[in-house]
Design a protein around this motif. Structure first.
Motif, PDB file in Angstrom:
ATOM      1  N   VAL A  78       0.833  -1.208   0.000  1.00  0.00           N
ATOM      2  CA  VAL A  78       0.000   0.000   0.000  1.00  0.00           C
ATOM      3  C   VAL A  78       0.868   1.259   0.000  1.00  0.00           C
ATOM      4  O   VAL A  78       0.547   2.260  -0.636  1.00  0.00           O
ATOM      5  CB  VAL A  78      -0.946   0.009   1.217  1.00  0.00           C
ATOM      6  CG1 VAL A  78      -1.767   1.297   1.272  1.00  0.00           C
ATOM      7  CG2 VAL A  78      -1.873  -1.200   1.172  1.00  0.00           C
ATOM      8  N   LEU A  79       1.983   1.195   0.693  1.00  0.00           N
ATOM      9  CA  LEU A  79       2.868   2.355   0.840  1.00  0.00           C
ATOM     10  C   LEU A  79       3.407   2.868  -0.484  1.00  0.00           C
ATOM     11  O   LEU A  79       3.541   4.077  -0.691  1.00  0.00           O
ATOM     12  CB  LEU A  79       4.054   2.001   1.737  1.00  0.00           C
ATOM     13  CG  LEU A  79       3.870   2.129   3.233  1.00  0.00           C
ATOM     14  CD1 LEU A  79       5.076   1.554   3.942  1.00  0.00           C
ATOM     15  CD2 LEU A  79       3.654   3.572   3.649  1.00  0.00           C
ATOM     16  N   LYS A  80       3.784   1.961  -1.379  1.00  0.00           N
ATOM     17  CA  LYS A  80       4.413   2.336  -2.650  1.00  0.00           C
ATOM     18  C   LYS A  80       5.679   3.160  -2.434  1.00  0.00           C
ATOM     19  O   LYS A  80       6.011   4.045  -3.226  1.00  0.00           O
ATOM     20  CB  LYS A  80       3.429   3.124  -3.529  1.00  0.00           C
ATOM     21  CG  LYS A  80       2.150   2.390  -3.893  1.00  0.00           C
ATOM     22  CD  LYS A  80       2.420   1.209  -4.814  1.00  0.00           C
ATOM     23  CE  LYS A  80       1.135   0.556  -5.285  1.00  0.00           C
ATOM     24  NZ  LYS A  80       1.363  -0.612  -6.149  1.00  0.00           N
ATOM     25  N   GLY A  81       6.395   2.891  -1.324  1.00  0.00           N
ATOM     26  CA  GLY A  81       7.654   3.583  -1.068  1.00  0.00           C
ATOM     27  C   GLY A  81       7.520   4.956  -0.448  1.00  0.00           C
ATOM     28  O   GLY A  81       8.517   5.659  -0.265  1.00  0.00           O
ATOM     29  N   ALA A  82       6.306   5.357  -0.071  1.00  0.00           N
ATOM     30  CA  ALA A  82       6.091   6.715   0.459  1.00  0.00           C
ATOM     31  C   ALA A  82       6.864   6.959   1.746  1.00  0.00           C
ATOM     32  O   ALA A  82       7.302   8.083   2.015  1.00  0.00           O
ATOM     33  CB  ALA A  82       4.604   6.951   0.688  1.00  0.00           C
ATOM     34  N   ASP A  83       7.032   5.906   2.562  1.00  0.00           N
ATOM     35  CA  ASP A  83       7.716   6.070   3.845  1.00  0.00           C
ATOM     36  C   ASP A  83       9.190   6.419   3.693  1.00  0.00           C
ATOM     37  O   ASP A  83       9.838   6.848   4.639  1.00  0.00           O
ATOM     38  CB  ASP A  83       7.579   4.804   4.682  1.00  0.00           C
ATOM     39  CG  ASP A  83       8.130   3.568   3.981  1.00  0.00           C
ATOM     40  OD1 ASP A  83       7.940   3.442   2.747  1.00  0.00           O
ATOM     41  OD2 ASP A  83       8.726   2.712   4.656  1.00  0.00           O
ATOM     42  N   LYS A  84       9.725   6.253   2.491  1.00  0.00           N
ATOM     43  CA  LYS A  84      11.133   6.569   2.220  1.00  0.00           C
ATOM     44  C   LYS A  84      11.389   8.069   2.292  1.00  0.00           C
ATOM     45  O   LYS A  84      12.501   8.512   2.566  1.00  0.00           O
ATOM     46  CB  LYS A  84      11.500   6.034   0.832  1.00  0.00           C
ATOM     47  CG  LYS A  84      12.961   6.165   0.438  1.00  0.00           C
ATOM     48  CD  LYS A  84      13.188   5.520  -0.925  1.00  0.00           C
ATOM     49  CE  LYS A  84      14.645   5.602  -1.350  1.00  0.00           C
ATOM     50  NZ  LYS A  84      14.857   4.953  -2.675  1.00  0.00           N
ATOM     51  N   TRP A  85      10.342   8.857   2.059  1.00  0.00           N
ATOM     52  CA  TRP A  85      10.514  10.305   1.924  1.00  0.00           C
ATOM     53  C   TRP A  85       9.900  11.105   3.054  1.00  0.00           C
ATOM     54  O   TRP A  85       9.869  12.332   2.993  1.00  0.00           O
ATOM     55  CB  TRP A  85       9.904  10.756   0.587  1.00  0.00           C
ATOM     56  CG  TRP A  85      10.288   9.883  -0.549  1.00  0.00           C
ATOM     57  CD1 TRP A  85       9.487   9.010  -1.240  1.00  0.00           C
ATOM     58  CD2 TRP A  85      11.589   9.761  -1.121  1.00  0.00           C
ATOM     59  NE1 TRP A  85      10.206   8.365  -2.200  1.00  0.00           N
ATOM     60  CE2 TRP A  85      11.506   8.798  -2.151  1.00  0.00           C
ATOM     61  CE3 TRP A  85      12.824  10.370  -0.867  1.00  0.00           C
ATOM     62  CZ2 TRP A  85      12.596   8.427  -2.932  1.00  0.00           C
ATOM     63  CZ3 TRP A  85      13.923  10.010  -1.638  1.00  0.00           C
ATOM     64  CH2 TRP A  85      13.806   9.051  -2.656  1.00  0.00           C
ATOM     65  N   ILE A  86       9.389  10.444   4.067  1.00  0.00           N
ATOM     66  CA  ILE A  86       8.667  11.141   5.123  1.00  0.00           C
ATOM     67  C   ILE A  86       9.220  10.728   6.485  1.00  0.00           C
ATOM     68  O   ILE A  86       9.776   9.643   6.632  1.00  0.00           O
ATOM     69  CB  ILE A  86       7.152  10.826   5.018  1.00  0.00           C
ATOM     70  CG1 ILE A  86       6.292  11.912   5.639  1.00  0.00           C
ATOM     71  CG2 ILE A  86       6.820   9.466   5.584  1.00  0.00           C
ATOM     72  CD1 ILE A  86       4.842  11.861   5.204  1.00  0.00           C
ATOM     73  N   ASN A  87       9.107  11.612   7.478  1.00  0.00           N
ATOM     74  CA  ASN A  87       9.609  11.321   8.820  1.00  0.00           C
ATOM     75  C   ASN A  87       8.474  10.849   9.722  1.00  0.00           C
ATOM     76  O   ASN A  87       7.434  11.505   9.802  1.00  0.00           O
ATOM     77  CB  ASN A  87      10.257  12.559   9.437  1.00  0.00           C
ATOM     78  CG  ASN A  87      11.491  13.000   8.673  1.00  0.00           C
ATOM     79  OD1 ASN A  87      12.092  12.227   7.938  1.00  0.00           O
ATOM     80  ND2 ASN A  87      11.869  14.257   8.845  1.00  0.00           N
ATOM     81  N   LEU A  88       8.701   9.730  10.409  1.00  0.00           N
ATOM     82  CA  LEU A  88       7.720   9.202  11.348  1.00  0.00           C
ATOM     83  C   LEU A  88       8.251   9.358  12.766  1.00  0.00           C
ATOM     84  O   LEU A  88       9.292   8.789  13.104  1.00  0.00           O
ATOM     85  CB  LEU A  88       7.443   7.723  11.072  1.00  0.00           C
ATOM     86  CG  LEU A  88       6.919   7.350   9.683  1.00  0.00           C
ATOM     87  CD1 LEU A  88       6.709   5.841   9.589  1.00  0.00           C
ATOM     88  CD2 LEU A  88       5.618   8.084   9.374  1.00  0.00           C
ATOM     89  N   ALA A  89       7.537  10.127  13.583  1.00  0.00           N
ATOM     90  CA  ALA A  89       7.893  10.268  14.999  1.00  0.00           C
ATOM     91  C   ALA A  89       6.979   9.348  15.788  1.00  0.00           C
ATOM     92  O   ALA A  89       5.757   9.514  15.760  1.00  0.00           O
ATOM     93  CB  ALA A  89       7.718  11.715  15.449  1.00  0.00           C
ATOM     94  N   ARG A  90       7.565   8.366  16.474  1.00  0.00           N
ATOM     95  CA  ARG A  90       6.759   7.361  17.165  1.00  0.00           C
ATOM     96  C   ARG A  90       6.842   7.537  18.679  1.00  0.00           C
ATOM     97  O   ARG A  90       7.922   7.728  19.240  1.00  0.00           O
ATOM     98  CB  ARG A  90       7.205   5.954  16.752  1.00  0.00           C
ATOM     99  CG  ARG A  90       7.022   5.713  15.266  1.00  0.00           C
ATOM    100  CD  ARG A  90       7.491   4.336  14.836  1.00  0.00           C
ATOM    101  NE  ARG A  90       6.639   3.276  15.367  1.00  0.00           N
ATOM    102  CZ  ARG A  90       6.795   1.999  15.037  1.00  0.00           C
ATOM    103  NH1 ARG A  90       7.738   1.633  14.190  1.00  0.00           N
ATOM    104  NH2 ARG A  90       5.990   1.081  15.560  1.00  0.00           N
TER     105      ARG A  90
END
Length: 227
Positions: A78-90
């Motif tokens: 589903v991601l299609k690689g989108a997480d490669k370009w965005i910052n996730l603060a957990r």
């Protein structure tokens, strides 16, 4: 950026085509931290991944993930690689209220916190004044919605106006509608929504490293030559 980071940016630049560099500059010019999305206890990986993809497409750089009850998981299809370009603060420490921790971090960064909630007492999403400051928009659990703490300690509840019998939308659809509304207004407003030069350069270096094959090895070798 430090002098060393500037050197690395110039160094990696030689491995990237002009076409890609121009595209990166175009994306960076439209990136923003003025609006951010917060996800609280999302448990379905397809929903979480669809939200990440939507946020990246809409130009957001940061997403905040609260994990009090449910572990955040992603679906690569589903991601299609989108997480490669965005910052996730957990926010996922055991034994603490991670929503409270996230709220404190957001407020330190100057965000107003809005919680998406279908109740009628919420402000319609298109009535948020984007000129009043940075916006953090929280979406809650697929079944229960936002937690009581999130609702009671936000700056305002917001809702998507509904005109049918069904009272709620899928979370990924809700995020897409809200961001389309907020980003459309923000980009037309007088608010300063762009990244700073420093932020843009830091991201450019981060992205260059992800694009260039074996960038970690190349970086070590380069740093060895300039010492």
């Amino acid at each position: 950026m430090t002098f060393q980071e500037e050197q690395l940016l110039n160094y990696f630049s030689q491995f990237i085509s002009d076409h890609k560099k121009n595209f990166i500059d175009k994306v960076l010019a439209q990136r923003t931290r003025y609006v951010t999305v917060v996800l609280e206890d999302i448990y379905q990986s397809q929903n979480a991944s669809a939200v990440v993809r939507t946020c990246e497409c809409m130009g957001l750089q940061d997403i905040h993930i609260i994990e009090n009850l449910a572990k955040y998981q992603l679906n690569v299809r589903v991601l299609k690689g989108a997480d490669k370009w965005i910052n996730l603060a957990r926010y996922r420490n055991n034994g603490v209220n991670n929503t409270d921790t996230c709220y404190k971090a957001l407020r330190e960064q100057g965000y107003r916190i809005f919680v998406a909630d279908p109740e009628e007492d919420g402000l319609p999403i298109d009535e948020i004044d984007v000129n009043e400051g940075k916006i953090a928009l929280l979406f809650g659990n697929e079944l229960r919605g936002a937690s009581q703490y999130a609702r009671e300690n936000c700056d305002r509840k917001v809702r998507i106006p509904m005109y049918g019998f069904t009272e709620s939308l899928n979370i990924s659809v809700s995020v897409a509608i809200c961001l389309n509304t907020l980003m459309g207004k923000s980009r037309k407003s007088s608010a300063d929504i762009e990244l700073t030069v420093e932020e843009a350069n830091q991201l450019k270096l981060q992205w260059f490293k992800k694009i260039v094959r074996r960038s970690d090895l190349l970086e070590r070798e380069f740093l060895r030559t300039i010492k």
